[in-house]
Scaffold this motif. Structure first.
Motif, short mmCIF file in Angstrom:
data_model
loop_
_atom_site.label_atom_id
_atom_site.label_comp_id
_atom_site.label_asym_id
_atom_site.label_seq_id
_atom_site.Cartn_x
_atom_site.Cartn_y
_atom_site.Cartn_z
N GLY A 158 0.79 -1.22 0.00
CA GLY A 158 0.00 0.00 0.00
C GLY A 158 0.82 1.27 0.00
N PHE A 159 2.14 1.18 0.16
CA PHE A 159 2.98 2.39 0.18
C PHE A 159 3.24 2.94 -1.21
CE2 PHE A 159 4.99 0.64 4.29
CZ PHE A 159 3.97 1.20 5.05
N GLY A 160 3.07 2.12 -2.25
CA GLY A 160 3.33 2.57 -3.60
C GLY A 160 4.79 2.41 -3.98
N SER A 161 5.15 2.99 -5.11
CA SER A 161 6.53 2.85 -5.58
C SER A 161 7.47 3.72 -4.75
CB SER A 161 6.62 3.26 -7.05
OG SER A 161 6.13 4.57 -7.24
N LYS A 162 8.73 3.33 -4.68
CA LYS A 162 9.70 4.08 -3.92
C LYS A 162 9.92 5.46 -4.54
CE LYS A 162 12.17 0.21 -1.86
NZ LYS A 162 13.49 -0.40 -1.57
N ALA A 163 10.07 6.46 -3.69
CA ALA A 163 10.21 7.83 -4.17
C ALA A 163 11.55 8.02 -4.88
CB ALA A 163 10.09 8.79 -3.00
N THR A 164 11.52 8.78 -5.94
CA THR A 164 12.73 9.12 -6.68
C THR A 164 12.83 10.63 -6.78
OG1 THR A 164 11.51 8.95 -8.77
CG2 THR A 164 12.70 6.99 -8.02
N TRP A 178 5.99 7.12 -3.05
CA TRP A 178 4.92 7.91 -3.67
C TRP A 178 3.60 7.23 -3.32
CZ3 TRP A 178 7.13 12.10 -4.05
CH2 TRP A 178 8.33 12.31 -4.73
N THR A 179 3.12 7.48 -2.12
CA THR A 179 1.95 6.80 -1.57
C THR A 179 0.66 7.45 -2.02
OG1 THR A 179 3.26 6.17 0.36
CG2 THR A 179 0.88 5.98 0.55
N ASP A 180 -0.28 6.62 -2.44
CA ASP A 180 -1.59 7.10 -2.87
C ASP A 180 -2.44 7.49 -1.66
OD1 ASP A 180 -3.49 6.99 -5.48
OD2 ASP A 180 -4.65 6.39 -3.73
N GLN A 181 -3.21 8.56 -1.78
CA GLN A 181 -4.00 9.03 -0.64
C GLN A 181 -5.16 8.09 -0.28
OE1 GLN A 181 -6.11 12.69 -1.34
NE2 GLN A 181 -6.64 12.16 -3.45
N PHE A 182 -5.50 7.15 -1.19
CA PHE A 182 -6.60 6.24 -0.92
C PHE A 182 -6.14 4.81 -0.60
CE2 PHE A 182 -8.81 9.21 -4.03
CZ PHE A 182 -9.41 9.95 -3.03
N ALA A 183 -4.91 4.67 -0.11
CA ALA A 183 -4.34 3.34 0.11
C ALA A 183 -4.42 2.88 1.56
CB ALA A 183 -2.88 3.31 -0.36
N MET A 184 -5.10 3.61 2.43
CA MET A 184 -5.00 3.31 3.86
C MET A 184 -5.59 1.95 4.23
SD MET A 184 -8.23 3.76 5.52
CE MET A 184 -8.01 4.57 7.07
N GLU A 185 -6.57 1.43 3.49
CA GLU A 185 -7.14 0.11 3.82
C GLU A 185 -6.08 -0.98 3.73
OE1 GLU A 185 -11.52 1.07 1.85
OE2 GLU A 185 -9.83 0.39 0.65
N ILE A 186 -5.24 -0.91 2.72
CA ILE A 186 -4.19 -1.91 2.53
C ILE A 186 -3.12 -1.76 3.62
CG2 ILE A 186 -2.54 -2.87 0.89
CD1 ILE A 186 -4.13 -1.32 -1.29
N ILE A 187 -2.75 -0.51 3.93
CA ILE A 187 -1.74 -0.26 4.96
C ILE A 187 -2.20 -0.80 6.31
CG2 ILE A 187 -0.56 1.56 6.24
CD1 ILE A 187 -0.64 3.24 3.64
N VAL A 200 -14.62 7.89 12.54
CA VAL A 200 -13.38 8.38 13.14
C VAL A 200 -12.44 8.76 12.00
CG1 VAL A 200 -11.37 7.84 14.55
CG2 VAL A 200 -13.62 6.93 15.19
N ALA A 201 -11.97 10.01 12.00
CA ALA A 201 -11.05 10.46 10.96
C ALA A 201 -9.62 10.11 11.35
CB ALA A 201 -11.19 11.96 10.74
N VAL A 202 -8.90 9.48 10.43
CA VAL A 202 -7.49 9.14 10.63
C VAL A 202 -6.67 9.86 9.56
CG1 VAL A 202 -8.10 6.91 11.61
CG2 VAL A 202 -7.58 7.07 9.17
N PRO A 203 -5.38 10.06 9.76
CA PRO A 203 -4.57 10.80 8.79
C PRO A 203 -4.53 10.15 7.41
CG PRO A 203 -3.43 10.65 10.89
CD PRO A 203 -4.62 9.75 10.99
N TYR A 204 -4.59 10.99 6.39
CA TYR A 204 -4.30 10.54 5.03
C TYR A 204 -2.89 9.96 5.02
CZ TYR A 204 -8.12 13.26 2.75
OH TYR A 204 -9.33 13.77 2.32
N PRO A 205 -2.63 8.92 4.25
CA PRO A 205 -1.25 8.45 4.11
C PRO A 205 -0.39 9.51 3.42
CG PRO A 205 -2.81 6.76 3.38
CD PRO A 205 -3.60 8.04 3.56
N THR A 206 0.79 9.75 3.94
CA THR A 206 1.76 10.64 3.30
C THR A 206 2.87 9.80 2.69
OG1 THR A 206 3.18 10.87 5.25
CG2 THR A 206 1.28 12.35 5.10
#
Length: 521
Positions: free
Chosen positions: A161-167, A183-192, A308-314
């Motif tokens: 869920g983190f996405g590809s490594k940042a470059t 480069w994490t997608d803002q809608f990936a929190m379920e997988i994380i 309950v609101a939790v932080p968007y993935p950064t």
């Protein structure tokens, strides 16, 4: 339970006078037995004491001896029962309705071994993770190319869920911290959350011992693929209706009505609150089965207790405590060249668009504000433009996005920049578990109507002294760990990240609900 012994009673046969009560010249033969002796019989049986000299003792001594023997039997029975339950829990029998995931590539297959037992301090924090049919999670990842009508989501949802490594971050951040960025997608929190909770220290493999139940349904991915173009409301509701039919077959769901269950929903709450068939989103939250579930979302409805609101993935996913501490030092000592910045795209189709107003104010104060126009894909994952703007600015402007919140809030704060809000619902009514209780301690608030009426953002921000700015920034930096999701599947060594805070909060809620019994009738 231990097997209980039974005593077979046979018809009485004539026998000589009982030796239990010797003849006495001081006692009347018609005197009744004392109440505490009337139950004692001298006939042989599994419960008979068969200790005749006992009855030659004085009455009060006999009473205390009897009570001691009964207490001893109770203690032995309790110890035997405890040992029996402990042995039983070491086998983790599978529930007959569970469909196990077959070592999916994006979901951690790591799980406690058959001899695993949560630590003693998990007494009230044992989480059972449902093994849902793959259609509710893994199949959505397997078919990631179908999740978006414009492009594949496969890279965005990779790496747990983190996405590809940042470059492209060399020279922007410390070189040793580059591997902690994705480069994490803002809608990936379920997988994380799913991958982390499979390795949670208080996870239990036996539902009977659980105090909370996690439903690893990727509701955000399931509805996201049907939000556009030709799809009908029936398509957007299908997955939620399926999951609740499945849950209704689970005994622990039925016994609690969902009160001890929680779920992650990786989109804003309004994507699941459709009231009319022709409107946006699904009606998932309005289904009867969702009523009592604690729901973790990236944006909540402030008037719904179960949201309950939790932080968007950064993009920052620290690998260790030292990563967190080093990053905090880096943003604390950063030389910030501009007073404030704004990263966002104007909404040309909206009359009197507030974002356009912010961009104009930013561009009209040359040298004091850095504007990043995010029209098109300029600010999409894979570019360091936004991160650099936040790192270089004392303050960052945070208007509402398509909804009241936006991922940029957390990108800004992780970079050590002080957020400037224009709506209370953008943060103050959202992330109470993750942000300081005093809004002024970590942010600046300027009402949007004041800006529309000509208030200069530059003037407001210049009114803060260097000491005040330093104090507010230190509070932002203090809270960075609660805003990020750590890389290790077991979490960090001693620092609590956003996942830890969210799970502990959900468990405390469930515990309170059980204690005080405030449930729907």
């Amino acid at each position: 339970m231990l097997p209980t012994s039974t005593t077979t009673t046979t018809p009485p046969t004539p026998k000589p006078p009982s030796p239990c009560f010797p003849n006495s010249t001081t006692a009347s033969p018609k005197s009744p037995k004392p109440p505490y002796l009337s139950a004692i019989d001298c006939k042989p049986s599994s419960s008979s004491l068969q200790f005749q000299p006992y009855f030659f003792l004085p009455n009060h001594v006999r009473l205390w001896l009897l009570l001691f023997i009964i207490s001893l039997q109770i203690i032995i029975l309790f110890m035997a029962r405890t040992l029996h339950l402990s042995h039983r829990r070491s086998h983790f029998p599978s529930h007959p309705h569970h469909h196990l995931l077959q070592n999916p590539p994006n979901i951690s297959s790591t799980s406690p071994s058959s001899s695993f037992s949560p630590p003693h301090n998990c007494s009230f924090r044992r989480i059972f993770v449902y093994n849902l049919p793959a259609v509710f999670n893994q199949e959505l990842l397997d078919n990631c190319v179908e999740l978006d009508p414009w492009h594949s989501r496969c890279r965005a949802l990779s790496n747990d869920g983190f996405g590809s490594k940042a470059t492209g971050l060399s020279g922007v951040i410390p070189e040793e911290l580059v591997p902690a960025w994705y480069w994490t997608d803002q809608f990936a929190m379920e997988i994380i959350y799913h991958n982390r909770i499979l390795n949670y220290k208080c996870r239990t493999m036996e539902p009977d011992s659980a105090t909370a139940f996690y439903i690893p349904f990727y509701a955000g991915l399931a509805v996201g693929k049907y939000l556009w173009f030709k799809y009908r409301w029936k398509d957007r509701d299908r997955y939620c209706e399926m999951i609740f039919k499945w849950l209704q077959e689970q005994p622990h769901w039925n016994s609690s009505g969902g009160w001890d269950h929680f779920i992650t929903m990786g989109r804003i709450t309004w994507d699941f609150r459709r009231t009319k068939d022709e409107d946006w989103g699904s009606k998932c939250i309005y289904l009867p089965g969702m009523r009592n579930i604690t729901r973790l979302l990236i944006e909540r409805n402030p008037w719904d207790y179960f949201d309950v609101a939790v932080p968007y993935p950064t993009g920052f996913h620290p690998r260790s405590d030292s990563d967190v501490l080093e990053w905090q030092d880096f943003v604390r000592n950063r030389n910030r060249k501009t007073l404030f910045c704004f990263a966002g795209a104007p909404r040309d189709t909206i009359k009197n668009d507030f974002r356009s107003l912010l961009l104009r104010q930013c561009m009209n104060v040359s040298g004091l504000c850095r504007a990043v126009d995010c029209a098109g894909t300029r600010c999409s994952n894979g570019t360091s433009l936004v991160l650099e703007a936040f790192l270089d600015s004392e303050f960052c402007l945070q208007p509402r996005g398509d909804s009241f919140t936006r991922r940029s809030i957390f990108d800004c704060m992780v970079a050590g920049s002080i957020p400037v809000f224009f709506w209370h619902r953008t943060a103050y009514l959202q992330y109470q578990w993750f942000l300081p209780s005093d809004p002024k301690s970590y942010s600046v608030f300027i009402h949007r109507n004041e800006v529309k009426n000509g208030t200069s953002i530059k003037s407001v921000l210049e009114s803060y002294s260097k000491e005040e700015v330093k104090k507010i920034r230190e509070k932002v930096i203090e809270y960075i760990p609660k805003l990020v999701y750590a890389k290790p599947k077991e979490g960090l060594e001693s620092i609590k990240d956003a996942f830890d805070v969210a799970i502990e909060g959900a468990l405390n809620r469930i515990k309170e609900q059980k204690q005080f019994g405030h449930k729907w009738k």
